[in-house]
Every structure is written in C-alpha cells, then in structure tokens.
Design an enzyme around this catalytic site. Structure first.
Site, short mmCIF file in Angstrom:
data_model
loop_
_atom_site.label_atom_id
_atom_site.label_comp_id
_atom_site.label_asym_id
_atom_site.label_seq_id
_atom_site.Cartn_x
_atom_site.Cartn_y
_atom_site.Cartn_z
N HIS A 1 49.07 45.85 29.97
CA HIS A 1 47.75 44.94 29.87
C HIS A 1 47.86 43.81 28.85
CE1 HIS A 1 45.21 48.63 31.93
NE2 HIS A 1 46.31 47.95 32.83
N GLN B 1 48.03 50.87 27.55
CA GLN B 1 47.08 50.07 28.20
C GLN B 1 46.22 49.25 27.13
OE1 GLN B 1 44.62 52.27 31.71
NE2 GLN B 1 45.54 53.82 30.15
N ARG C 1 38.40 40.34 19.18
CA ARG C 1 39.35 41.57 19.32
C ARG C 1 40.57 41.38 18.57
NH1 ARG C 1 35.50 41.85 21.30
NH2 ARG C 1 35.18 42.94 19.38
N GLY D 1 44.23 59.70 25.67
CA GLY D 1 42.97 59.06 25.42
C GLY D 1 42.83 57.82 26.31
N THR D 2 42.80 58.27 27.95
CA THR D 2 42.67 57.15 28.66
C THR D 2 41.67 57.81 29.83
OG1 THR D 2 43.32 55.74 30.48
CG2 THR D 2 44.84 57.79 29.82
N CYS E 1 49.39 24.16 21.91
CA CYS E 1 50.51 25.21 22.25
C CYS E 1 51.83 24.69 21.48
CB CYS E 1 50.77 24.96 23.70
SG CYS E 1 52.65 25.86 24.15
N TYR F 1 37.83 37.25 22.76
CA TYR F 1 39.14 37.69 22.42
C TYR F 1 39.51 37.26 20.87
CZ TYR F 1 39.86 39.85 26.78
OH TYR F 1 39.77 40.94 27.82
P1 NAD Z 1 38.52 53.93 28.36
O1 NAD Z 1 37.84 53.42 27.10
O2 NAD Z 1 38.26 54.00 29.59
O3 NAD Z 1 38.75 55.56 27.86
C1 NAD Z 1 39.07 56.03 26.94
C2 NAD Z 1 39.11 57.60 26.65
O4 NAD Z 1 39.60 57.92 25.20
C3 NAD Z 1 37.98 58.33 27.21
O5 NAD Z 1 38.33 59.33 28.22
C4 NAD Z 1 37.53 59.06 25.94
O6 NAD Z 1 37.02 60.21 26.24
C5 NAD Z 1 38.85 59.23 25.16
N1 NAD Z 1 38.69 59.23 23.64
C6 NAD Z 1 37.58 58.36 23.09
N2 NAD Z 1 38.06 58.73 21.66
C7 NAD Z 1 39.08 59.56 21.54
C8 NAD Z 1 39.54 60.28 20.71
N3 NAD Z 1 39.38 60.22 19.39
N4 NAD Z 1 40.88 61.01 20.92
C9 NAD Z 1 41.28 61.25 22.32
N5 NAD Z 1 40.52 60.56 23.16
C10 NAD Z 1 39.65 59.92 23.05
O7 NAD Z 1 39.89 53.48 28.08
P2 NAD Z 1 41.02 53.18 28.63
O8 NAD Z 1 41.27 54.34 29.68
O9 NAD Z 1 42.29 52.83 27.99
O10 NAD Z 1 40.81 51.90 29.70
C11 NAD Z 1 41.53 51.00 30.08
C12 NAD Z 1 41.12 49.74 29.54
O11 NAD Z 1 40.59 49.62 28.14
C13 NAD Z 1 42.39 49.05 29.18
O12 NAD Z 1 42.78 48.06 30.17
C14 NAD Z 1 42.67 48.46 27.68
O13 NAD Z 1 43.39 47.24 27.83
C15 NAD Z 1 41.33 48.34 27.63
N6 NAD Z 1 40.90 48.38 25.81
C16 NAD Z 1 42.06 48.44 25.03
C17 NAD Z 1 41.72 48.78 23.69
C18 NAD Z 1 42.49 48.72 22.55
O14 NAD Z 1 43.78 48.17 22.82
N7 NAD Z 1 42.58 49.42 21.38
C19 NAD Z 1 40.40 48.85 23.06
C20 NAD Z 1 39.22 48.83 24.42
C21 NAD Z 1 39.77 48.90 25.68
#
Ligand code: NAD
Length: 233
Positions: free
Chosen positions: A109, A91, A59, A175-176, A136, A56
């Site tokens: 999240h 998320q 990240r 984008g999920t 802290c 983290y």
């Molecule tokens: P996921 O990785 O499971 O899915 C990402 C989705 O985005 C996929 O379906 C993919 O096809 C799509 N995608 C990829 N590139 C894209 C683009 N340029 N435009 C549109 N769509 C695109 O992610 P999720 O569904 O958010 O999974 C949930 C978990 O991932 C959450 O708990 C979250 O906290 C965590 N997460 C967060 C981050 C962040 O904060 N940036 C990064 C990675 C994971």
C-alpha cells in the site's frame, strides 16, 4: 510441526499499534479523526489536496517519531535467520519492519516516507512536508503526492505477492482486520496451495474462519513466541 520452508507473512496496522501508530479501523470508524473517504482516495485528493497533504504530513511525522516494537524485532530476527524463502508483505505505510532490520519486506500500500511526482513519475525518499508544494527533485515541478495506494487504486507488486503465496507452505497474518481486499483474500489463496495458515491478532478478524489456527493477543507477545517456535523447530 512438519517441515516448512517458504513463509509469507502479511502484516497490518495492528503490528504497529504498540509502537504508538493508531490502527485504521478504531471503534469510531475514523482514522486519526478523519473519515477514510475524506483523506485516502484519489477523489479526496482532487477535491481537497491541502487536507490530504496535511493528513499525510502528519502521518509521515508520526512514522518518524515511532519506534519498532518486539513484534517487528522478532520478524527481523526470523528474516535474518530463516534459510528458506520468506516475504513480509505489509499493508502498513510505516517503515518499522525495515528499521527493526528486516530486509525481505514489500509495501503493497505504499510508504509514508516516499513521494511520487505526478509530472515526471519519479519517486523519492521524503521526510519533510508536502503541504507547501515543494518542487520535485527530478523535474522541479510542484507535483508531488504521497506514494500511498489509496482506496480505488491498484496495490503494488501483486504478481510478486501471488507468486510468493503460491510457493509458500506457511502463511501468517498479523494485526490485520481482514477487511481490505485484495490482502484479505491472501489466506484463501494460501490454503488453496495447501499452505498452513495462522492468524495472530488482538481479536478475531473478519476472515478468522479461513485460518487453520487463530491466536489472540498482543502482537508484541504473540509474534516473538511464534518466531521462537519456528526457529526452534
Ligand atoms: P485495521 O485497523 O483495519 O486492523 C487492525 C487489526 O489489528 C484489528 O483487527 C485489531 O484487532 C488488530 N490489533 C490492534 N492492536 C493490536 C495489537 N497490539 N496486536 C495485534 N493485533 C492488534 O488495519 P489493517 O487491516 O492493516 O487495514 C488496512 C489498512 O490500514 C492498510 O491499508 C494500511 O495501509 C492502513 N494503515 C496503516 C498504518 C501504518 O502504517 N502503521 C496505520 C493505520 C492504517
């Protein structure tokens, strides 16, 4: 389009992909070269706190180096210009919605730039590392963990989210992958309250069949187009 007034938008890792932040479920099933079970569960933190803190810390540094893209900017414009109710439920743990200027944002999240003290329960904005066990700022104990909802933990502010969805007449998912519950179930709840449902994603998600409409493409293109459409109506 018939008049819409209240909008709920769910965003996932895909909206930040074009800002250089890797999505969760790349083809190899790894997130930044780690198995989810090794870095994103309370068990992992108990077993190997250093690995989780280092993960983290990386990240957090990545989030600080990233910049909002046109999809974040379009949603910020919608937030500014939309008179009705609007809630961006993300998320994502990054703060790119806020840095683009959006105000009505809820991080279900948790947040990469927040830490939570396990000794005194305080939360603090945090940009540095946790690996060396800094104290802290509230109680002085070295008991800070990332303020992230790990697998097996309860997402934040669920009541508020469900209330907003029950009032929404438009639900948009961006984008999920539709793989992580409870967020993956929001579309069904929105439909049961007769909201219109729209998915914007690079590829069909696991929950695509629940949406009235799915548009496939990059968020940086699809989201500004959709916002233009909604504000132009
Ligand atoms: P996921 O990785 O499971 O899915 C990402 C989705 O985005 C996929 O379906 C993919 O096809 C799509 N995608 C990829 N590139 C894209 C683009 N340029 N435009 C549109 N769509 C695109 O992610 P999720 O569904 O958010 O999974 C949930 C978990 O991932 C959450 O708990 C979250 O906290 C965590 N997460 C967060 C981050 C962040 O904060 N940036 C990064 C990675 C994971």
């Amino acid at each position: 389009m018939t008049a819409i007034r209240n909008i709920v938008i769910l965003t996932g890792a895909g909206i930040s992909a074009e800002s250089g932040l890797r999505t969760f479920r790349a083809e190899d099933g790894l997130w930044e070269d780690h198995r989810v079970e090794d870095v994103a569960t309370p068990e992992a933190f108990r077993r190997d706190p250093e690995l989780v803190q280092r993960f983290y810390d990386e990240r957090r540094a990545g989030v600080l180096a990233a910049r909002p893209n046109p999809a974040h900017e379009a949603l910020a414009r919608l937030d500014r210009e939309w008179d009705g109710e609007l809630l961006i439920v993300t998320q994502n743990i990054d703060d790119l919605h806020e840095r683009a200027g959006a105000a009505r944002v809820l991080h279900m999240h948790g947040e990469a730039l927040s830490v939570w003290c396990l000794a005194c329960d305080a939360r603090h904005h945090w940009e540095g590392a946790l690996l060396d066990g800094p104290p802290c700022p509230s109680c002085g104990q070295a008991a800070l963990r990332p303020d992230i909802v790990w697998f097996g933990e309860m997402p934040y502010r669920m009541e508020e989210i469900f209330r907003a969805i029950s009032r929404a007449d438009m639900f948009v998912s961006i984008g999920t992958s539709g793989a992580v519950y409870p967020a993956a179930g929001f579309v069904q709840q929105a439909s049961s309250h007769r909201a219109r449902t729209l998915e914007l994603n690079l590829e069909p998600s696991q929950g695509s069949h629940w949406f009235e409409e799915t548009r496939l493409g990059a968020a940086s293109v699809l989201v500004p187009e959709w916002v233009e459409e909604v504000l132009g109506d």
